[in-house]
Write a protein that holds these residues in place. Structure first.
Motif, mmCIF file in Angstrom:
data_model
loop_
_atom_site.group_PDB
_atom_site.id
_atom_site.type_symbol
_atom_site.label_atom_id
_atom_site.label_comp_id
_atom_site.label_asym_id
_atom_site.label_seq_id
_atom_site.Cartn_x
_atom_site.Cartn_y
_atom_site.Cartn_z
ATOM 1 N N LYS A 45 0.822 -1.211 0.000
ATOM 2 C CA LYS A 45 0.000 0.000 0.000
ATOM 3 C C LYS A 45 0.861 1.267 0.000
ATOM 4 C CE LYS A 45 -3.522 2.194 2.888
ATOM 5 N NZ LYS A 45 -4.282 2.065 4.132
ATOM 6 N N HIS A 46 2.066 1.184 0.557
ATOM 7 C CA HIS A 46 2.910 2.369 0.701
ATOM 8 C C HIS A 46 4.069 2.439 -0.290
ATOM 9 C CE1 HIS A 46 0.610 2.330 4.436
ATOM 10 N NE2 HIS A 46 0.650 3.632 4.258
ATOM 11 N N LEU A 47 4.168 1.463 -1.192
ATOM 12 C CA LEU A 47 5.191 1.538 -2.241
ATOM 13 C C LEU A 47 4.798 2.621 -3.222
ATOM 14 C CD1 LEU A 47 5.836 -2.233 -2.969
ATOM 15 C CD2 LEU A 47 7.465 -0.626 -1.979
ATOM 16 N N LYS A 48 5.707 3.496 -3.552
ATOM 17 C CA LYS A 48 5.427 4.562 -4.526
ATOM 18 C C LYS A 48 6.362 4.407 -5.720
ATOM 19 C CE LYS A 48 2.299 6.662 -2.013
ATOM 20 N NZ LYS A 48 1.400 5.641 -1.579
ATOM 21 N N ALA A 49 7.541 4.937 -5.608
ATOM 22 C CA ALA A 49 8.490 4.897 -6.719
ATOM 23 C C ALA A 49 9.757 4.143 -6.306
ATOM 24 C CB ALA A 49 8.839 6.313 -7.160
ATOM 25 N N GLU A 50 9.583 3.120 -5.466
ATOM 26 C CA GLU A 50 10.734 2.379 -4.979
ATOM 27 C C GLU A 50 11.272 1.429 -6.044
ATOM 28 O OE1 GLU A 50 8.131 3.084 -3.183
ATOM 29 O OE2 GLU A 50 9.022 4.172 -1.527
ATOM 30 N N THR A 51 12.556 1.197 -5.979
ATOM 31 C CA THR A 51 13.179 0.199 -6.825
ATOM 32 C C THR A 51 13.785 -0.858 -5.915
ATOM 33 O OG1 THR A 51 15.238 1.465 -6.937
ATOM 34 C CG2 THR A 51 13.676 1.779 -8.731
ATOM 35 N N ALA A 52 13.882 -2.062 -6.453
ATOM 36 C CA ALA A 52 14.393 -3.174 -5.655
ATOM 37 C C ALA A 52 15.108 -4.159 -6.555
ATOM 38 C CB ALA A 52 13.240 -3.872 -4.931
ATOM 39 N N VAL A 98 14.846 -2.562 -10.345
ATOM 40 C CA VAL A 98 13.690 -2.233 -11.184
ATOM 41 C C VAL A 98 12.544 -1.771 -10.282
ATOM 42 C CG1 VAL A 98 14.346 -3.818 -13.041
ATOM 43 C CG2 VAL A 98 12.890 -4.639 -11.178
ATOM 44 N N PRO A 99 11.538 -1.099 -10.843
ATOM 45 C CA PRO A 99 10.398 -0.670 -10.031
ATOM 46 C C PRO A 99 9.744 -1.853 -9.304
ATOM 47 C CG PRO A 99 10.360 0.460 -12.120
ATOM 48 C CD PRO A 99 11.457 -0.585 -12.214
ATOM 49 N N PHE A 100 9.458 -1.634 -8.039
ATOM 50 C CA PHE A 100 8.874 -2.639 -7.144
ATOM 51 C C PHE A 100 7.429 -2.240 -6.889
ATOM 52 C CE2 PHE A 100 9.246 -4.430 -2.536
ATOM 53 C CZ PHE A 100 8.659 -5.616 -2.912
ATOM 54 N N TYR A 101 6.495 -3.070 -7.356
ATOM 55 C CA TYR A 101 5.081 -2.733 -7.282
ATOM 56 C C TYR A 101 4.354 -3.323 -6.090
ATOM 57 C CZ TYR A 101 5.997 -1.277 -12.075
ATOM 58 O OH TYR A 101 6.525 -0.688 -13.198
ATOM 59 N N GLY A 102 4.842 -4.434 -5.560
ATOM 60 C CA GLY A 102 4.139 -5.006 -4.428
ATOM 61 C C GLY A 102 4.639 -6.380 -4.039
ATOM 62 N N GLU A 144 13.888 3.524 10.923
ATOM 63 C CA GLU A 144 14.094 4.260 9.672
ATOM 64 C C GLU A 144 13.179 3.773 8.565
ATOM 65 O OE1 GLU A 144 17.066 2.702 11.050
ATOM 66 O OE2 GLU A 144 17.413 4.476 12.271
ATOM 67 N N GLY A 145 12.797 2.495 8.612
ATOM 68 C CA GLY A 145 11.933 1.947 7.582
ATOM 69 C C GLY A 145 12.363 0.561 7.142
ATOM 70 N N LEU A 146 11.752 0.065 6.073
ATOM 71 C CA LEU A 146 12.002 -1.277 5.555
ATOM 72 C C LEU A 146 13.165 -1.252 4.563
ATOM 73 C CD1 LEU A 146 11.033 -4.263 5.239
ATOM 74 C CD2 LEU A 146 9.578 -3.445 3.378
ATOM 75 N N ARG A 147 14.116 -2.155 4.761
ATOM 76 C CA ARG A 147 15.277 -2.272 3.868
ATOM 77 C C ARG A 147 15.215 -3.529 2.995
ATOM 78 N NH1 ARG A 147 19.133 1.331 5.501
ATOM 79 N NH2 ARG A 147 18.893 2.112 7.622
ATOM 80 N N SER A 148 14.744 -4.640 3.575
ATOM 81 C CA SER A 148 14.717 -5.881 2.810
ATOM 82 C C SER A 148 13.726 -6.874 3.402
ATOM 83 C CB SER A 148 16.109 -6.522 2.752
ATOM 84 O OG SER A 148 16.510 -6.952 4.038
ATOM 85 N N ILE A 149 13.353 -7.826 2.553
ATOM 86 C CA ILE A 149 12.487 -8.940 2.936
ATOM 87 C C ILE A 149 13.188 -10.205 2.464
ATOM 88 C CG2 ILE A 149 10.257 -10.071 2.596
ATOM 89 C CD1 ILE A 149 9.172 -7.232 1.783
ATOM 90 N N LYS A 150 13.367 -11.155 3.370
ATOM 91 C CA LYS A 150 13.976 -12.436 2.995
ATOM 92 C C LYS A 150 12.961 -13.539 3.262
ATOM 93 C CE LYS A 150 17.192 -14.659 5.471
ATOM 94 N NZ LYS A 150 18.512 -15.013 6.031
ATOM 95 N N VAL A 151 12.718 -14.347 2.230
ATOM 96 C CA VAL A 151 11.789 -15.462 2.335
ATOM 97 C C VAL A 151 12.581 -16.747 2.118
ATOM 98 C CG1 VAL A 151 9.736 -16.554 1.367
ATOM 99 C CG2 VAL A 151 9.904 -14.051 1.439
ATOM 100 N N LYS A 170 9.898 4.163 4.087
ATOM 101 C CA LYS A 170 9.357 4.674 5.349
ATOM 102 C C LYS A 170 7.892 4.230 5.442
ATOM 103 C CE LYS A 170 12.693 8.266 5.758
ATOM 104 N NZ LYS A 170 13.794 7.376 5.806
ATOM 105 N N LEU A 171 7.599 3.444 6.453
ATOM 106 C CA LEU A 171 6.250 2.920 6.637
ATOM 107 C C LEU A 171 5.578 3.602 7.828
ATOM 108 C CD1 LEU A 171 6.871 -0.898 6.213
ATOM 109 C CD2 LEU A 171 5.605 0.574 4.673
ATOM 110 N N PRO A 172 4.374 4.115 7.623
ATOM 111 C CA PRO A 172 3.632 4.608 8.781
ATOM 112 C C PRO A 172 3.172 3.415 9.614
ATOM 113 C CG PRO A 172 2.278 4.706 6.823
ATOM 114 C CD PRO A 172 3.648 4.256 6.382
ATOM 115 N N PRO A 173 2.811 3.649 10.873
ATOM 116 C CA PRO A 173 2.312 2.530 11.665
ATOM 117 C C PRO A 173 1.063 1.946 10.995
ATOM 118 C CG PRO A 173 2.617 4.486 13.024
ATOM 119 C CD PRO A 173 2.835 4.892 11.604
ATOM 120 N N PRO A 174 0.890 0.623 11.086
ATOM 121 C CA PRO A 174 -0.304 0.017 10.494
ATOM 122 C C PRO A 174 -1.559 0.545 11.179
ATOM 123 C CG PRO A 174 0.998 -1.635 11.669
ATOM 124 C CD PRO A 174 1.752 -0.334 11.728
#
Length: 115
Positions: A20-27, A45-49, A83-90, A107-111
């Motif tokens: 919901k909070h991804l805008k113009a992030e690349t990953a 590349v652009p990260f959509y979700g 500071e926010g989210l840097r990475s996700i490891k699955v 930068k993620l606002p509180p849920p």
């Protein structure tokens, strides 16, 4: 860094919040295993979700030109600090690690509700 394990019960809501909070992030997506070594599947590349579908038990990373699926994930780790989210490891059922690294900290606002 503040890497933490994310309980499976929180995957769906957490990923929905991130997407919901991804805008113009690349990953970039890195796939790593003992057999494969480290392979870059998508590079800055652009990260959509990202989402978790509990019915099919699959995590999906959606990037420009790449729809990366991790069927039957065992573990999820997120590097998210004040500071926010840097990475996700699955970690998949086969032990392969799928790592989405964001170029800039998200930068993620509180849920809205407890995740």
């Amino acid at each position: 860094m503040a890497t933490r394990a994310l309980p499976k019960s929180e995957w769906e809501a957490y990923f929905d919040h991130v997407s919901k909070h991804l805008k113009a992030e690349t990953a970039e997506i890195e796939v790593a295993s003992i057999n494969l070594g480290d392979q870059i599947e998508a590079e800055w590349v652009p990260f959509y979700g990202v989402s978790y579908d509990p019915k099919d038990d699959v995590i999906e990373f959606v990037l420009e030109g790449v729809d990366h699926l991790v069927p039957h994930p065992k573990e999820v780790y997120v590097d998210d600090s004040i500071e926010g989210l840097r990475s996700i490891k699955v970690v998949g059922a086969d032990g392969v690690r799928h790592i989405a690294k964001l170029k800039e900290v998200l930068k993620l606002p509180p849920p809205d509700e407890c995740v």
